[in-house]
Design an enzyme around this catalytic site. Structure first.
Site, PDB file in Angstrom:
ATOM      1  N   CYS A   1      -6.290  -1.527  -0.019  1.00  0.00           N
ATOM      2  CA  CYS A   1      -6.238  -0.609   1.121  1.00  0.00           C
ATOM      3  C   CYS A   1      -6.136   0.826   0.615  1.00  0.00           C
ATOM      4  CB  CYS A   1      -5.084  -0.902   2.057  1.00  0.00           C
ATOM      5  SG  CYS A   1      -5.088  -2.527   2.801  1.00  0.00           S
TER       6      CYS A   1
ATOM      7  N   ASN B   1      -0.618   0.036   4.273  1.00  0.00           N
ATOM      8  CA  ASN B   1      -1.026  -0.724   3.096  1.00  0.00           C
ATOM      9  C   ASN B   1       0.137  -1.624   2.718  1.00  0.00           C
ATOM     10  OD1 ASN B   1      -1.974  -1.716   0.681  1.00  0.00           O
ATOM     11  ND2 ASN B   1      -1.963   0.235  -0.405  1.00  0.00           N
ATOM     12  N   GLY B   2      -0.100  -2.937   2.585  1.00  0.00           N
ATOM     13  CA  GLY B   2       0.971  -3.849   2.218  1.00  0.00           C
ATOM     14  C   GLY B   2       1.043  -5.041   3.157  1.00  0.00           C
TER      15      GLY B   2
ATOM     16  N   GLU C   1     -16.644 -11.328 -11.989  1.00  0.00           N
ATOM     17  CA  GLU C   1     -16.228 -10.270 -11.059  1.00  0.00           C
ATOM     18  C   GLU C   1     -17.408  -9.600 -10.379  1.00  0.00           C
ATOM     19  OE1 GLU C   1     -12.153  -8.108 -12.417  1.00  0.00           O
ATOM     20  OE2 GLU C   1     -13.824  -7.891 -13.800  1.00  0.00           O
TER      21      GLU C   1
ATOM     22  N   LYS D   1      -9.157  -2.691  -6.629  1.00  0.00           N
ATOM     23  CA  LYS D   1      -8.804  -2.076  -7.909  1.00  0.00           C
ATOM     24  C   LYS D   1      -7.314  -2.135  -8.163  1.00  0.00           C
ATOM     25  CE  LYS D   1      -9.782   0.248 -11.638  1.00  0.00           C
ATOM     26  NZ  LYS D   1     -10.548  -0.396 -12.704  1.00  0.00           N
TER      27      LYS D   1
END
Length: 615
Positions: free
Chosen positions: A2, A101-102, A495, A610
């Site tokens: 996020c 975010n979280g 990936e 990332k």
């Protein structure tokens, strides 16, 4: 995971937020949204997809006027990626809006309680629950937004970085952090909010990074007001001067960030040891080690914790520390470490490795090790990150920003830092003679030039990639120092190209994976002259006799493997302990070109992020 961007000040917020969201695309996301306030009304637009999709939607749906705004890129946790679950989220009254975010772990019980009190929910997210909890506290307790945020956060369990705005208080944004990063950029009568400094670097070099369980009330014309969430104690902002420039976060003429970062490795490795490695004087100077030398020299063992590519760098370090410094090492997945009740004592040294310095699992491992009395040393790339602040001491890699989701220069610079630490400890312990130590320093100093030479294989690797771009599976084999490189090469292919790939110690091939080998199976073998060369040659012959297709990474001038393999990529000769810094280069290029030929999004592979800030 996020991305958060916010602005309040005298400029138009929209272009700042959109550009900021584009700078945070590297974090990985599946939807995007924005809210703007023009002094009278809030304008909200959000959509599943990319920031460019959001821009297209905004053109036809909302006004872009406003000096205040919040933007978000979401990586789905609670609820599938769709328009409704995208952030920002309104409270039921429409007065409050939040980006988050979280993960709020106890959101379900809070949601049930709010529903009983008449609240309704449009999305499946924990974030909509949080904004309505804040509204409920604000209404019930009769407090201001900042106090409501504080009281609400004391009721939740989980991790968060949030920014909240009340349309009835148009000069104020409230932010808070626990576990997920949040930076506040300080300008002239303006403030910027972001997950990292990249969205606002052209506007200000001054930033405050919130600590865990801190919140801030940001008001136009006033200084930042920081408080501890738990006990309301006043906190004092530590304003940092950012060492980041705009050129570092742009592509610089390359088609992709990943390719740019692969080619930046000679410079990145040089920057990593610059000022630390003085080969002509026979010195390695690292403040974090020098000031804590006895901790390392007297350690019962070194425990390395990391995730993903950083875990592979840790595996390389295990060979280096044990071989050169003769210190026992255990390498652990940070995501598993604290859940198996590990035995940690005050005689242990824990090294935590993370590119971003924000990896949630690694941070959890750090906190556990500290509680049990271990000395904790961090290796990360981002100045001021959570790991840099949580550890007792550490060393930055100085690799510069890494935007591509698939790590490249992070891997080689982490190995460089860890190699310098091992060499320094070996010297202090008397394991090395002066002459041997000096030889190693000279060899490490020459690595950037040898990486440059390894990069010259790019065209050859591209030709090989074209042959195997349609493969469904691939094996990577290596021994000793290059076994972790095989794991890393396989990870890179998985990936970004979505081809199933596995890395193995070469000798383990005949304990199972050899059953997979046929004329359709490409096998990448790292077969440098240093380290178990004859054994690896035997493994290559075993593959050849079963019609496998062999891509060999060999030492310059090799003839033996060249006669057996289908394709050979040469790297310069170096000390065995330093070969991973060279053998990984063609594997990075191979994954890049295959992904490109398969039409994959090289810099933003699907489902990945990332900075992994959730467990």
């Amino acid at each position: 995971m996020c991305g958060i961007v916010g602005y309040i000040g005298h400029r138009d917020a929209y272009p700042i937020i959109i550009k900021g969201l584009q700078r945070l695309e590297y974090r990985g996301y599946d939807s995007a949204g924005i809210v703007l306030f023009n002094g009278e009304s809030m304008q909200l637009s959000k959509t599943k997809g990319k920031v460019e999709d959001l821009r297209s939607r905004i053109k036809d749906s909302i006004s872009t006027n406003g000096k205040l705004g919040l933007g978000h890129t979401r990586w789905a946790t609670h609820g599938v990626p769709n328009d409704v679950n995208s952030h920002p989220h309104y409270s039921n009254s429409g007065d409050l809006v939040i980006i988050h975010n979280g993960i709020i772990e106890n959101y379900e019980s809070i949601k049930k309680a709010l529903i009983k009190r008449g609240y309704t929910f449009e999305s499946d997210t924990d974030t909509e629950v949080l904004v309505n909890l804040i509204e409920e506290v604000k209404r019930k307790e009769g407090v201001k937004l900042g106090q409501a945020v504080q009281i609400a956060l004391n009721q939740v369990v989980g991790a968060y970085a949030i920014a909240v705005f009340d349309k009835n208080k148009p000069d104020e944004i409230v932010v808070a952090k626990l576990g997920s990063p949040l930076a506040i950029g300080i300008g002239e009568n303006e403030y910027f909010i972001a997950s990292d400094a990249s969205p606002f670097i052209e506007y200000t070099n001054n930033a405050v990074y919130l600590e865990d369980e801190e919140m801030a009330v940001i008001r136009i014309g006033k200084e930042i007001k920081l408080r501890k969430i738990k006990d309301d104690a006043i906190a004092y902002p530590n304003i940092l001067e950012l060492q980041l420039n705009l050129e570092e976060i742009e592509k610089g003429g390359y088609d992709h960030f990943m390719l740019k970062e692969i080619y930046e490795q000679p410079r990145a490795i040089l920057d990593t040891y610059r000022g630390r490695l003085l080969a002509d004087k026979g010195i390695i100077r690292m403040a974090g080690i020098d000031q804590n030398l006895e901790k390392f020299l007297n350690a019962n063992r070194i425990i390395i914790v990391a995730c993903g590519t950083s875990w592979h760098a840790g595996l390389v370090a295990e060979y280096i520390f044990e071989d050169l410094a003769r210190i026992p090492v255990e390498v652990e997945y940070a995501s598993e470490f604290r859940y198996r009740n590990p035995v940690i004592t005050d005689g242990d040294v824990l090294i935590a490795i993370s590119q971003s310095g924000e990896t949630a699992d690694t941070l959890a491992a750090i906190k556990m090790a500290k509680e049990k009395g271990a000395f904790v040393f961090g290796v990360c790339n981002v100045v001021g990150s959570s790991i840099a602040r949580e550890t007792h001491a550490g060393a930055y890699t100085h690799a510069g920003p890494e935007i591509g989701v698939a790590s490249t220069k992070a891997f080689t610079t982490q190995i460089t830092v860890l190699t310098m630490i091992a060499l320094k400890l070996a010297k202090e312990k008397g394991v090395f003679s002066e002459s041997k130590f000096h030889e190693f320093l000279i060899e490490l100093e020459g690595i950037p030039e040898k990486v440059e030479k390894a990069l010259q294989s790019n065209e050859l690797v591209e030709e090989i990639a074209n042959v195997y771009k349609d493969s469904s599976n691939c094996l990577y084999l290596g021994r000793g120092y290059n076994f972790p490189v095989a794991l890393e090469g396989a990870l890179k292919l998985k990936e970004i190209s979505y081809i199933h790939a596995e890395g193995y110690p070469a000798a383990e091939m005949k304990h199972g994976p050899i059953a997979l080998i046929d004329e359709e199976m490409p096998v990448v073998v790292i077969a440098t002259r240093k380290g178990h060369y004859e054994k690896v040659v035997s493994n290559v012959q075993e593959i050849k006799s079963r019609s496998g297709k062999i891509i060999a990474i060999v030492t310059e001038g090799d003839q033996t493997v060249k006669e057996i393999a289908d394709h050979v990529v040469e790297v310069p000769e170096t000390s065995e302990a330093l070969t991973p810094l060279l053998t990984t280069i063609p594997l990075q290029l191979l994954s890049y070109h295959i992904a490109l030929m398969r039409g994959c999004n090289v810099d933003q592979p699907r489902n990945l992020a990332k900075s992994v800030t959730v467990e």
